[in-house]
Design a protein around this motif. Structure first.
Motif, PDB file in Angstrom:
ATOM      1  N   MET A  93       0.868  -1.171   0.000  1.00 21.75           N
ATOM      2  CA  MET A  93       0.000   0.000   0.000  1.00 21.75           C
ATOM      3  C   MET A  93       0.910   1.229   0.000  1.00 21.75           C
ATOM      4  O   MET A  93       1.677   1.435   0.942  1.00 21.75           O
ATOM      5  CB  MET A  93      -0.885  -0.005   1.255  1.00 21.75           C
ATOM      6  CG  MET A  93      -1.839   1.160   1.340  1.00 21.75           C
ATOM      7  SD  MET A  93      -2.966   0.979   2.766  1.00 21.75           S
ATOM      8  CE  MET A  93      -2.366   2.296   3.812  1.00 21.75           C
ATOM      9  N   THR A  94       0.850   2.026  -1.063  1.00 20.61           N
ATOM     10  CA  THR A  94       1.653   3.239  -1.164  1.00 20.61           C
ATOM     11  C   THR A  94       0.755   4.431  -0.849  1.00 20.61           C
ATOM     12  O   THR A  94      -0.311   4.596  -1.450  1.00 20.61           O
ATOM     13  CB  THR A  94       2.262   3.380  -2.572  1.00 20.61           C
ATOM     14  OG1 THR A  94       3.073   2.230  -2.829  1.00 20.61           O
ATOM     15  CG2 THR A  94       3.112   4.634  -2.677  1.00 20.61           C
ATOM     16  N   HIS A  95       1.197   5.262   0.101  1.00 14.96           N
ATOM     17  CA  HIS A  95       0.406   6.380   0.627  1.00 14.96           C
ATOM     18  C   HIS A  95       1.239   7.649   0.461  1.00 14.96           C
ATOM     19  O   HIS A  95       2.219   7.859   1.167  1.00 14.96           O
ATOM     20  CB  HIS A  95       0.119   6.090   2.097  1.00 14.96           C
ATOM     21  CG  HIS A  95      -0.778   7.068   2.765  1.00 14.96           C
ATOM     22  ND1 HIS A  95      -1.228   6.868   4.047  1.00 14.96           N
ATOM     23  CD2 HIS A  95      -1.325   8.244   2.382  1.00 14.96           C
ATOM     24  CE1 HIS A  95      -1.996   7.865   4.416  1.00 14.96           C
ATOM     25  NE2 HIS A  95      -2.066   8.719   3.412  1.00 14.96           N
ATOM     26  N   LYS A  96       0.840   8.492  -0.474  1.00 17.39           N
ATOM     27  CA  LYS A  96       1.555   9.740  -0.741  1.00 17.39           C
ATOM     28  C   LYS A  96       0.758  10.895  -0.155  1.00 17.39           C
ATOM     29  O   LYS A  96      -0.459  10.972  -0.328  1.00 17.39           O
ATOM     30  CB  LYS A  96       1.731   9.930  -2.250  1.00 17.39           C
ATOM     31  CG  LYS A  96       2.567  11.116  -2.630  1.00 17.39           C
ATOM     32  CD  LYS A  96       2.806  11.123  -4.132  1.00 17.39           C
ATOM     33  CE  LYS A  96       3.719  12.273  -4.520  1.00 17.39           C
ATOM     34  NZ  LYS A  96       4.003  12.250  -5.959  1.00 17.39           N
ATOM     35  N   GLN A  97       1.446  11.802   0.543  1.00 17.28           N
ATOM     36  CA  GLN A  97       0.820  12.963   1.168  1.00 17.28           C
ATOM     37  C   GLN A  97       1.550  14.228   0.721  1.00 17.28           C
ATOM     38  O   GLN A  97       2.774  14.308   0.817  1.00 17.28           O
ATOM     39  CB  GLN A  97       0.894  12.865   2.688  1.00 17.28           C
ATOM     40  CG  GLN A  97       0.155  11.673   3.263  1.00 17.28           C
ATOM     41  CD  GLN A  97       0.420  11.497   4.750  1.00 17.28           C
ATOM     42  OE1 GLN A  97       1.562  11.607   5.198  1.00 17.28           O
ATOM     43  NE2 GLN A  97      -0.623  11.215   5.505  1.00 17.28           N
ATOM     44  N   ILE A  98       0.772  15.223   0.247  1.00 12.88           N
ATOM     45  CA  ILE A  98       1.349  16.492  -0.188  1.00 12.88           C
ATOM     46  C   ILE A  98       0.707  17.603   0.634  1.00 12.88           C
ATOM     47  O   ILE A  98      -0.511  17.797   0.587  1.00 12.88           O
ATOM     48  CB  ILE A  98       1.114  16.737  -1.690  1.00 12.88           C
ATOM     49  CG1 ILE A  98       1.697  15.588  -2.517  1.00 12.88           C
ATOM     50  CG2 ILE A  98       1.729  18.075  -2.119  1.00 12.88           C
ATOM     51  CD1 ILE A  98       1.343  15.648  -3.989  1.00 12.88           C
ATOM     52  N   GLU A  99       1.548  18.331   1.383  1.00  5.82           N
ATOM     53  CA  GLU A  99       1.066  19.450   2.191  1.00  5.82           C
ATOM     54  C   GLU A  99       0.870  20.684   1.314  1.00  5.82           C
ATOM     55  O   GLU A  99       1.359  20.727   0.181  1.00  5.82           O
ATOM     56  CB  GLU A  99       2.064  19.751   3.315  1.00  5.82           C
ATOM     57  CG  GLU A  99       2.198  18.621   4.310  1.00  5.82           C
ATOM     58  CD  GLU A  99       3.126  18.951   5.472  1.00  5.82           C
ATOM     59  OE1 GLU A  99       3.518  20.129   5.640  1.00  5.82           O
ATOM     60  OE2 GLU A  99       3.454  18.025   6.218  1.00  5.82           O
ATOM     61  N   THR A 100       0.187  21.692   1.829  1.00  7.72           N
ATOM     62  CA  THR A 100      -0.070  22.908   1.054  1.00  7.72           C
ATOM     63  C   THR A 100       1.228  23.632   0.685  1.00  7.72           C
ATOM     64  O   THR A 100       1.273  24.338  -0.313  1.00  7.72           O
ATOM     65  CB  THR A 100      -0.992  23.881   1.821  1.00  7.72           C
ATOM     66  OG1 THR A 100      -0.417  24.153   3.098  1.00  7.72           O
ATOM     67  CG2 THR A 100      -2.379  23.297   1.983  1.00  7.72           C
ATOM     68  N   ASN A 101       2.272  23.422   1.476  1.00  4.02           N
ATOM     69  CA  ASN A 101       3.569  24.033   1.154  1.00  4.02           C
ATOM     70  C   ASN A 101       4.382  23.160   0.190  1.00  4.02           C
ATOM     71  O   ASN A 101       5.568  23.392  -0.013  1.00  4.02           O
ATOM     72  CB  ASN A 101       4.371  24.297   2.434  1.00  4.02           C
ATOM     73  CG  ASN A 101       4.701  23.024   3.190  1.00  4.02           C
ATOM     74  OD1 ASN A 101       4.460  21.904   2.731  1.00  4.02           O
ATOM     75  ND2 ASN A 101       5.246  23.186   4.381  1.00  4.02           N
ATOM     76  N   GLU A 102       3.728  22.140  -0.394  1.00  8.87           N
ATOM     77  CA  GLU A 102       4.314  21.210  -1.363  1.00  8.87           C
ATOM     78  C   GLU A 102       5.269  20.182  -0.745  1.00  8.87           C
ATOM     79  O   GLU A 102       5.882  19.399  -1.462  1.00  8.87           O
ATOM     80  CB  GLU A 102       5.019  21.951  -2.513  1.00  8.87           C
ATOM     81  CG  GLU A 102       4.089  22.822  -3.327  1.00  8.87           C
ATOM     82  CD  GLU A 102       2.960  22.048  -4.008  1.00  8.87           C
ATOM     83  OE1 GLU A 102       3.221  20.980  -4.567  1.00  8.87           O
ATOM     84  OE2 GLU A 102       1.809  22.520  -3.959  1.00  8.87           O
ATOM     85  N   ARG A 103       5.418  20.179   0.584  1.00  7.39           N
ATOM     86  CA  ARG A 103       6.244  19.155   1.228  1.00  7.39           C
ATOM     87  C   ARG A 103       5.552  17.813   1.002  1.00  7.39           C
ATOM     88  O   ARG A 103       4.375  17.661   1.292  1.00  7.39           O
ATOM     89  CB  ARG A 103       6.413  19.460   2.705  1.00  7.39           C
ATOM     90  CG  ARG A 103       7.426  18.566   3.379  1.00  7.39           C
ATOM     91  CD  ARG A 103       7.815  19.017   4.759  1.00  7.39           C
ATOM     92  NE  ARG A 103       6.777  19.773   5.435  1.00  7.39           N
ATOM     93  CZ  ARG A 103       7.011  20.686   6.374  1.00  7.39           C
ATOM     94  NH1 ARG A 103       8.226  20.960   6.732  1.00  7.39           N
ATOM     95  NH2 ARG A 103       6.020  21.320   6.963  1.00  7.39           N
ATOM     96  N   THR A 104       6.303  16.839   0.483  1.00  8.18           N
ATOM     97  CA  THR A 104       5.724  15.556   0.080  1.00  8.18           C
ATOM     98  C   THR A 104       6.368  14.402   0.833  1.00  8.18           C
ATOM     99  O   THR A 104       7.595  14.298   0.893  1.00  8.18           O
ATOM    100  CB  THR A 104       5.920  15.338  -1.437  1.00  8.18           C
ATOM    101  OG1 THR A 104       5.322  16.428  -2.137  1.00  8.18           O
ATOM    102  CG2 THR A 104       5.301  14.039  -1.904  1.00  8.18           C
ATOM    103  N   SER A 105       5.528  13.539   1.387  1.00 10.11           N
ATOM    104  CA  SER A 105       5.981  12.315   2.060  1.00 10.11           C
ATOM    105  C   SER A 105       5.349  11.110   1.372  1.00 10.11           C
ATOM    106  O   SER A 105       4.210  11.189   0.905  1.00 10.11           O
ATOM    107  CB  SER A 105       5.560  12.301   3.530  1.00 10.11           C
ATOM    108  OG  SER A 105       6.191  13.330   4.243  1.00 10.11           O
ATOM    109  N   THR A 106       6.087  10.008   1.361  1.00 11.17           N
ATOM    110  CA  THR A 106       5.566   8.757   0.821  1.00 11.17           C
ATOM    111  C   THR A 106       5.788   7.656   1.850  1.00 11.17           C
ATOM    112  O   THR A 106       6.907   7.477   2.339  1.00 11.17           O
ATOM    113  CB  THR A 106       6.262   8.389  -0.501  1.00 11.17           C
ATOM    114  OG1 THR A 106       6.077   9.471  -1.432  1.00 11.17           O
ATOM    115  CG2 THR A 106       5.683   7.107  -1.093  1.00 11.17           C
TER     116      THR A 106
END
Length: 137
Positions: A93-106
């Protein structure tokens, strides 16, 4: 993914998680609380075909309901709102998260019959977070 639905996995080890929380801007007290928790993760499928991924601990609970492959708005455990996308491929299960400041975690969650391995990376973060969860019998 069917064989892993409804199973609960409790965290037994973590590496580089505190450094990741610092990178993500989580405050000192919240960080110390987060790293001391031994959360339980559980993935379920709902009657309407969506899925819910839940994180439960003595201090805080959070969950997100999603359709695989479709973007959705998520509120993370620390209260930060992100655009998220979750996909399944086999037991991963791949879970990508992008914050409003474009900081991205996977977060890549690899389900096994006896454990769940989570590998987290973030754009600009030089380390990899690894967390291991054991199946609750």
């Amino acid at each position: 993914m069917e064989e892993f639905l409804g199973k609960q996995y409790v965290m037994v080890s973590q590496e580089n998680f505190d450094d990741y929380l610092v990178f993500m801007g989580v405050g000192y007290i919240s960080r110390k609380a987060a790293i001391s928790l031994r959360p339980t993760h559980c993935l379920t499928r709902n009657d309407d075909g969506t899925y819910t991924f839940a994180l439960k601990s003595k201090l805080a609970n959070s969950s997100c309901t999603f359709t695989p492959g479709e973007k959705f708005q998520e509120t993370k455990a620390d209260g930060v709102k992100v655009e998220a996308l979750i996909t399944f491929e086999g037991n991963i299960m791949t879970h990508k998260q992008i914050e409003t400041n474009e900081r991205t975690s996977t977060h890549i969650r690899e389900f096994h019959p006896d454990k769940l391995s989570v590998t987290t990376t973030a754009v600009g973060f030089e380390k990899t977070v690894t967390r291991v969860f054991q199946l609750v019998q």
